[in-house]
Design an enzyme around this catalytic site. Structure first.
Site, short mmCIF file in Angstrom:
data_model
loop_
_atom_site.label_atom_id
_atom_site.label_comp_id
_atom_site.label_asym_id
_atom_site.label_seq_id
_atom_site.Cartn_x
_atom_site.Cartn_y
_atom_site.Cartn_z
N ASN A 24 0.83 -1.20 0.00
CA ASN A 24 0.00 0.00 0.00
C ASN A 24 0.87 1.26 0.00
O ASN A 24 2.04 1.21 -0.36
CB ASN A 24 -1.02 -0.01 1.14
CG ASN A 24 -2.37 0.52 0.70
OD1 ASN A 24 -2.48 1.63 0.18
ND2 ASN A 24 -3.41 -0.28 0.89
N ARG A 25 0.31 2.39 0.42
CA ARG A 25 0.97 3.69 0.22
C ARG A 25 1.59 4.24 1.50
O ARG A 25 1.06 4.05 2.59
CB ARG A 25 -0.05 4.70 -0.33
CG ARG A 25 -0.50 4.36 -1.74
CD ARG A 25 -1.70 5.17 -2.19
NE ARG A 25 -1.99 4.87 -3.59
CZ ARG A 25 -2.73 3.83 -4.00
NH1 ARG A 25 -3.27 3.02 -3.11
NH2 ARG A 25 -2.93 3.61 -5.28
N HIS A 62 3.55 0.04 -2.62
CA HIS A 62 3.80 -1.40 -2.76
C HIS A 62 5.29 -1.76 -2.85
O HIS A 62 5.68 -2.65 -3.61
CB HIS A 62 3.07 -1.95 -3.97
CG HIS A 62 1.58 -2.08 -3.80
ND1 HIS A 62 0.97 -2.28 -2.59
CD2 HIS A 62 0.58 -2.05 -4.73
CE1 HIS A 62 -0.34 -2.37 -2.76
NE2 HIS A 62 -0.60 -2.23 -4.05
N HIS A 88 -1.39 -9.95 -3.67
CA HIS A 88 -2.24 -9.07 -4.50
C HIS A 88 -2.98 -9.89 -5.57
O HIS A 88 -3.07 -9.48 -6.73
CB HIS A 88 -1.36 -8.01 -5.16
CG HIS A 88 -2.06 -6.72 -5.44
ND1 HIS A 88 -3.08 -6.60 -6.35
CD2 HIS A 88 -1.88 -5.48 -4.92
CE1 HIS A 88 -3.50 -5.35 -6.41
NE2 HIS A 88 -2.78 -4.65 -5.53
N TYR A 138 -6.03 -11.24 -7.67
CA TYR A 138 -7.35 -10.79 -8.12
C TYR A 138 -8.23 -12.02 -8.33
O TYR A 138 -7.89 -12.91 -9.11
CB TYR A 138 -7.25 -10.04 -9.45
CG TYR A 138 -6.58 -8.69 -9.41
CD1 TYR A 138 -7.33 -7.52 -9.49
CD2 TYR A 138 -5.20 -8.58 -9.32
CE1 TYR A 138 -6.73 -6.27 -9.51
CE2 TYR A 138 -4.58 -7.34 -9.32
CZ TYR A 138 -5.36 -6.18 -9.42
OH TYR A 138 -4.74 -4.95 -9.43
N GLU A 189 -7.00 -7.96 0.42
CA GLU A 189 -5.59 -7.91 0.81
C GLU A 189 -5.44 -7.62 2.30
O GLU A 189 -5.45 -6.46 2.71
CB GLU A 189 -4.87 -6.83 0.01
CG GLU A 189 -4.97 -6.96 -1.49
CD GLU A 189 -4.52 -5.69 -2.19
OE1 GLU A 189 -3.32 -5.35 -2.10
OE2 GLU A 189 -5.39 -5.01 -2.78
#
Length: 348
Positions: free
Chosen positions: A78-79, A104, A174, A176, A312
Site C-alpha cells: 500500500n501507500r 507497494h 495481490h 485478483y 488484501e
C-alpha cells in the site's frame, strides 16, 4: 504433491519455475518470480475445473505488468505518504514511485524479484527473498519468506521475515479473484460480504485522511452480502474517486481469536464460495478499476476493469505515519509472522 516446470526466462536470462500444488480439492500454481499465485483451480457446481484468479501465461508478462497481479507485495504494501517515515528518531526516504508517494515497495518491490523456492513437503512450497539494507530506501537486511500450503479446500499463506535493523514490514498477496472464472468477463455479479464496521477515509491520493468512519448508512457497508456491482457507480466520494472500491476496512476482531473470518464472496454462476481469514488488522478491498485492458492474461484473455477483486489483509495504508493505526514496525532480529487463509467451497 508438488511438481515443477519451466515458466520461462526473465529479461536477464534467469530461469523461472512454476510450481503446482495439487490435492483432490485444489490446484495451486505459483511462480518463483514475484512469488505470484498464477492459478487457483477448484471444481465448480458442474464439477468442471474453474480457475478463479487472474494471471499470465509467462514470466515476461509478470515482469512487464504494473498491476501486481497475483504477486507478493512489500517490503511495505500500500501507500506511504511522501515516501518517508521516522523510526527511532531517524528519517528514512523511500523511492517515490507514485507521484510523491511510495506504493507497494517501490519501483522494484518484492513483486519484481526472483524468489528462492524450497519444497517443504507434498503440500507446502516455501519461497524466500533477501532484501538488501537500503533497498528502495528501507533500513535493514530483510530475509522474507512466504509459504503456500494447501490442505483439503484451504489455501494457507504464511509470511515470515526477520531484519538486521529496525524497519517496517507489511506483506500481502495481490491476487485478483473472479469466482465465475478468470475468463468469464467481469466479476460485478460476484457477491461480497466484509465483516467490518469501519473504514479509513481516503483523500484524492488514496491515502487515509486520519478519519475512521462507520460503514453504516453508506455504500461502504458490506456487512450483508450484495453484488459487487450494486454500488460500483455510486456518487459517494470514496467510491467515485476510485471508480469502484479501493478501501481499507478495519477488521472486527473477536475475543481470544487471532485468525478472523473477515470476508466471504460467492458466484451464483459457478457456485464457488470464497471465505477469507486473517490475523492482520485491516483489509484492502479493491475492485480492479485500473485494469485498463491493455494487458492480456492467461489464454489471451484481456484483463479489463473489474476483471477481478482483491482482498488484501495488511496493516493500514501509511500506518507508520499515523497514530490511529497499528504501526508495521519490525524490530531488529524479531520475527514477523502473519497468516491468511482462503477457503473454497462449492455450493451445489
Amino acid at each position: 504433491m508438488i511438481s515443477r516446470s519451466l515458466f520461462g526466462k526473465t529479461s536477464n536470462g534467469e530461469n523461472v519455475y512454476l510450481y503446482e500444488l495439487n490435492n483432490s480439492y485444489l490446484r495451486l500454481k505459483a511462480s518463483a518470480y514475484g512469488a505470484a499465485i498464477v492459478a487457483l483451480i477448484v471444481k465448480d457446481r458442474k464439477n468442471n475445473d474453474c480457475d478463479v484468479v487472474l494471471g499470465y501465461d509467462n514470466v515476461i508478462s509478470y515482469e512487464q505488468q504494473n498491476s501486481y497481479i497475483g504477486c507478493i507485495v512489500g517490503r511495505c504494501c500500500n501507500r506511504i505518504k511522501n515516501a518517508e517515515f521516522v523510526l527511532m528518531g531517524k528519517k528514512y526516504i523511500l523511492s517515490r514511485n507514485e507521484g510523491h508517494n511510495h506504493l507497494h515497495g517501490g519501483f522494484s518491490g518484492f513483486n519484481k524479484k526472483l524468489w528462492q523456492a524450497n519444497i517443504l513437503d507434498d503440500n507446502s512450497l516455501k519461497l524466500t527473498y533477501i532484501s538488501a539494507d537500503k533497498e528502495e530506501g528501507y533500513p535493514g537486511r530483510l530475509v522474507v519468506s512466504v509459504i503456500y500450503t494447501i490442505r483439503k479446500n484451504k489455501l494457507f499463506i504464511d509470511y515470515e521475515a526477520k531484519s538486521t535493523k529496525d524497519t517496517i514490514c507489511n506483506l500481502t498477496n495481490h491476487t485478483y479473484f473472479n469466482l465465475n472464472g478468470y475468463n468469464e468477463g467481469n466479476m460485478l455479479d460476484n457477491e461480497i460480504q466484509i465483516f467490518a464496521d469501519e473504514f479509513s477515509e481516503d483523500g484524492k491520493d488514496f491515502l487515509p485522511t486520519g478519519r475512521i468512519l462507520p460503514v453504516m448508512n453508506t455504500p461502504m457497508d458490506l456487512r450483508k452480502k450484495q453484488f459487487i456491482g450494486k454500488n460500483i457507480a455510486s456518487e459517494y466520494y470514496q467510491i467515485k474517486n476510485a471508480n469502484g472500491y479501493n478501501v481499507n476496512y478495519i477488521i472486527k476482531k473477536r475475543k481470544n481469536s487471532h485468525i478472523v473470518h473477515f470476508a466471504t464472496a460467492y458466484s451464483v454462476k459457478s457456485g464457488i464460495i470464497l471465505k477469507a481469514y486473517t490475523d492482520m488488522p485491516c483489509c484492502e478491498f479493491y475492485t480492479g478499476s485500473y485494469l485498463d485492458g491493455n494487458a492480456v492474461g492467461k489464454d489471451n484473455v484481456p484483463i479489463r476493469n473489474y476483471s477481478g477483486f482483491c482482498l488484501e489483509p495488511q496493516f493500514a495504508p501509511n500506518a507508520v505515519n499515523m497514530p490511529m493505526f497499528i504501526k508495521p514496525i519490525l524490530k531488529r532480529n524479531k520475527n514477523y509472522k502473519s497468516r491468511t487463509i482462503y477457503e473454497l467451497i462449492v455450493k451445489k
